[in-house]
Scaffold this motif. Structure first.
Motif, PDB file in Angstrom:
ATOM      1  N   ASP A  44       1.113  -1.416   0.560  1.00 24.07           N
ATOM      2  CA  ASP A  44       0.005   0.189   0.012  1.00 24.07           C
ATOM      3  C   ASP A  44       0.840   0.939   0.293  1.00 24.07           C
ATOM      4  OD1 ASP A  44      -1.987  -1.447  -0.124  1.00 24.07           O
ATOM      5  OD2 ASP A  44      -2.750  -1.048   2.408  1.00 24.07           O
ATOM      6  N   LYS A  55      -4.425   4.144   7.889  1.00 20.29           N
ATOM      7  CA  LYS A  55      -4.779   2.807   7.963  1.00 20.29           C
ATOM      8  C   LYS A  55      -5.832   2.362   9.169  1.00 20.29           C
ATOM      9  CE  LYS A  55      -3.511  -2.254   8.153  1.00 20.29           C
ATOM     10  NZ  LYS A  55      -4.467  -2.561   6.546  1.00 20.29           N
ATOM     11  N   PRO A 105      -7.201   5.074   1.921  1.00 22.01           N
ATOM     12  CA  PRO A 105      -6.102   4.946   0.898  1.00 22.01           C
ATOM     13  C   PRO A 105      -4.035   5.546   0.950  1.00 22.01           C
ATOM     14  CG  PRO A 105      -7.683   6.388  -0.298  1.00 22.01           C
ATOM     15  CD  PRO A 105      -8.525   6.216   0.810  1.00 22.01           C
TER      16      PRO A 105
END
Ligand code: FAD
Ligand code: SF4
Lengths: 435, 99
Positions: A157, A336, A341
């Protein structure tokens, strides 16, 4: 080939990368850390003074098993000319406390220890792996990395760029510019081994007490530079660094400066009889606040030396690296936790948090120092050290000259060298930059 | 000081260090040139491992075996294209025992 997709990939297992990886892994994030060296620390160079407070915030009980050399009870600042040094010295028994504030460390050993903690916290650490490229999505978000190992890209991520001062990835991906020659110093260092009792005798130390010397003056041959000598348990680290732009201009050789420093009459007796076991070189970011690049973007953050977070005036770097790594990790955990995002807008949280910390506040305080020192290196590193030595010698030497004449001679020497106006403006500019 | 003396001096220092050389894959290359720029020429003095040397045609050549990967030459000469600089493959290059 690694199939798993990670919450975060950390590039680099130095101070900043280890702090970031530890922070995230210990909060349950899946973390992959990649290091190009054979073992963590094998590429890293530091003096090295380590500041306890910043490590304590990450690993509170680090004193139990971290490889620490000596805790510092004495600091000497020396202004040197070719045959003398004029010094200031501070030593205090208060530094012999239950939880000392500063320690000398040996980076290769320290980084291995820190990396063990990172693994214990649950991160996957892969050494001997050079990250060669950042992988981006169609929209340009960083979504992973490619390495020089077989197999395809590895996805995450967010990618934490903890790749150090000579960070190829960030500059090649256009996330930041390459450091300018006037905002990085090249430092060379040697490790001199001596029995611990010899070190303790020469520096007046007991047990694990340590002493450090920071020195400037004609040893850098008019370049903007600093030398250091730090006591470890059974070795002495010493080195010298000057701005790369000054090296390029003067064409002085770093190893010649180092040997001259070692042979200086004030240094030679301190290292006499030692066995040299390593010679190393590394860059130090010295551009300060004005050289800090973009710190975050879509899918990435930059920490530590890669982001030029280094306080050259106080010779602090590892603590800014650890703190920026920790804060980046905390920001990522927070984002998170909100199920958001890892895009630019959200990762801006890292910079907001960093701006509030000592890291950015300290660099801001000295924002005008790098330019001042760079443009006045001849005065600060050659003329003044010589004048100070002359003044001190004139004060101490008893030769029948009346004191009033001695004082006049000293004042005249300063004015001759820099003019009245030059002296005043040097003081004012220095005071303004320090403020 | 003569070049030979300084070369010996650096070699003695580098001799203490550990390296894992990746044979046939130098991580730094100098682009062929007629005359070196001031920065490229400076590297023959300021590279801490003395990896850069002038050949008898006045061009700068490099052997990166003793390189400590500091990045000084990259900062000075990569942007102009005079050198190509990459990290050695993972695990190769200098291996500091102390750092
Ligand atoms: C001579 C000297 C003396 C110093 N003295 C002090 C001092 O006394 N006190 C102090 O606080 N600071 C000092 N510093 C500064 C301090 O060393 C740095 O600020 C600190 O090491 C920065 O940590 P970092 O994690 O950002 O970078 P680094 O410690 O440089 O770590 C970067 C890591 O990333 C790895 N890496 C890079 N690119 C890749 C890639 N593409 N793929 C995989 N891995 C990669 C590297 O191998 C390295 O392990 C000194 C520095 C020098 C050079
Ligand atoms: S990286 Fe440093 S040691 Fe290596 S060749 Fe360049 S200047 Fe020399």
């Amino acid at each position: 080939m690694i199939e798993q997709e990670f919450d975060a990939i950390v590039v680099g297992a130095g101070m900043s990368g280890n702090a970031a990886a530890y922070t995230m892994a210990s909060q349950g994030l899946t973390v992959l850390q990649l290091e190009r060296g054979e073992y963590p620390g094998s590429k890293n160079v530091q003096g090295a003074i380590m500041y306890a407070d910043m490590l304590e915030q990450i690993i509170p009980d680090f004193r139990d098993d971290a490889p620490l050399e000596r805790h510092l009870v004495e600091q000497r600042f020396w202004v040197m000319d070719d045959t003398s040094h004029t010094g200031m010295q501070y030593r205090s028994d208060d530094f012999n406390e239950a939880k000392p504030n500063r320690y000398t460390i040996i980076r290769a050993q320290f980084d291995k220890w820190f990396s063990r903690k990172v693994r214990q916290a649950g991160a996957t650490v892969l050494c001997e792996t050079t990250v060669t490229e950042l992988v981006r999505s169609a929209s340009g978000k960083v979504i992973g990395v490619r390495t020089d190992r077989a197999g395809g890209p590895i996805y995450a991520d967010v990618v934490v760029l903890a790749e150090g001062v000579n960070g190829l990835l960030g500059t090649r991906a256009g996330l930041r510019k390459m450091p300018k020659p006037e905002s990085v110093a090249l430092a060379v260092k040697e490790m001199h081994f001596l029995p611990d009792e010899v070190i303790e005798q020469r520096f007046g130390l007991q047990g694990d007490e340590g002493c450090v010397i920071e020195a400037a003056g004609t040893i850098s041959r008019s370049m903007a530079g600093l030398a250091f000598l730090y006591t470890n348990k059974e070795s002495i680290s010493l080195g010298i660094g000057c701005l790369v732009s000054d090296f390029a201009q003067t064409m002085e050789s770093p190893y010649v400066l180092l040997d001259n420093f070692k042979n200086h009459p004030s240094i030679r007796p301190l290292i006499a009889g030692s066995e040299v076991k390593e010679y190393s070189a590394h860059l130090i970011p010295e551009g300060g606040y004005k050289a800090i690049p973009q710190l975050f973007g879509d899918g990435w953050v930059a920490v530590g030396d890669a982001a030029q977070l280094n306080n050259a005036i106080h010779r602090e770097g590892s603590n800014l690296a650890m703190t920026s790594g920790r804060i980046a990790g905390e920001a990522i955990i927070e984002i998170k936790g909100r199920n958001q995002p890892m895009i630019r807008r959200n990762l801006a949280l890292y910079k907001t948090m960093l701006d509030k910390s000592f890291v950015v506040k300290d660099l801001m305080k000295y924002k005008d120092m790098p330019a001042l020192i760079h443009t006045n290196s001849l005065n600060f590193f050659m003329t003044y050290p010589q004048l100070m030595s002359q003044a001190a010698q004139n004060f101490m030497r008893v030769d029948g000259t009346p004191k009033i004449e001695k004082e006049k001679a000293t004042t005249a020497a300063f004015i001759r060298a820099r003019s009245r106006w030059g002296l005043i403006s040097d003081v004012v500019r220095l005071a303004l930059a320090w403020r | 000081m003569t070049m030979a003396v300084t070369k010996l001096r650096v070699e003695e220092k580098l001799y203490q260090n550990r390296y894992l050389v990746d044979p046939g894959r130098p991580h730094i290359k100098v682009r062929p040139h007629e005359r070196p720029s001031a920065n490229l020429l400076a590297l023959t003095h300021i590279c801490p491992a003395k990896c850069y040397e002038l050949n008898d045609k006045g061009q700068v050549e490099t052997t990166s075996d003793g390189c400590m990967e500091c990045g000084t030459c990259r900062v000075l000469c990569e942007a102009s294209g005079e050198i190509v600089w990459n990290y050695p493959r993972g695990g190769f290059g200098v291996l500091f025992k102390f750092g």
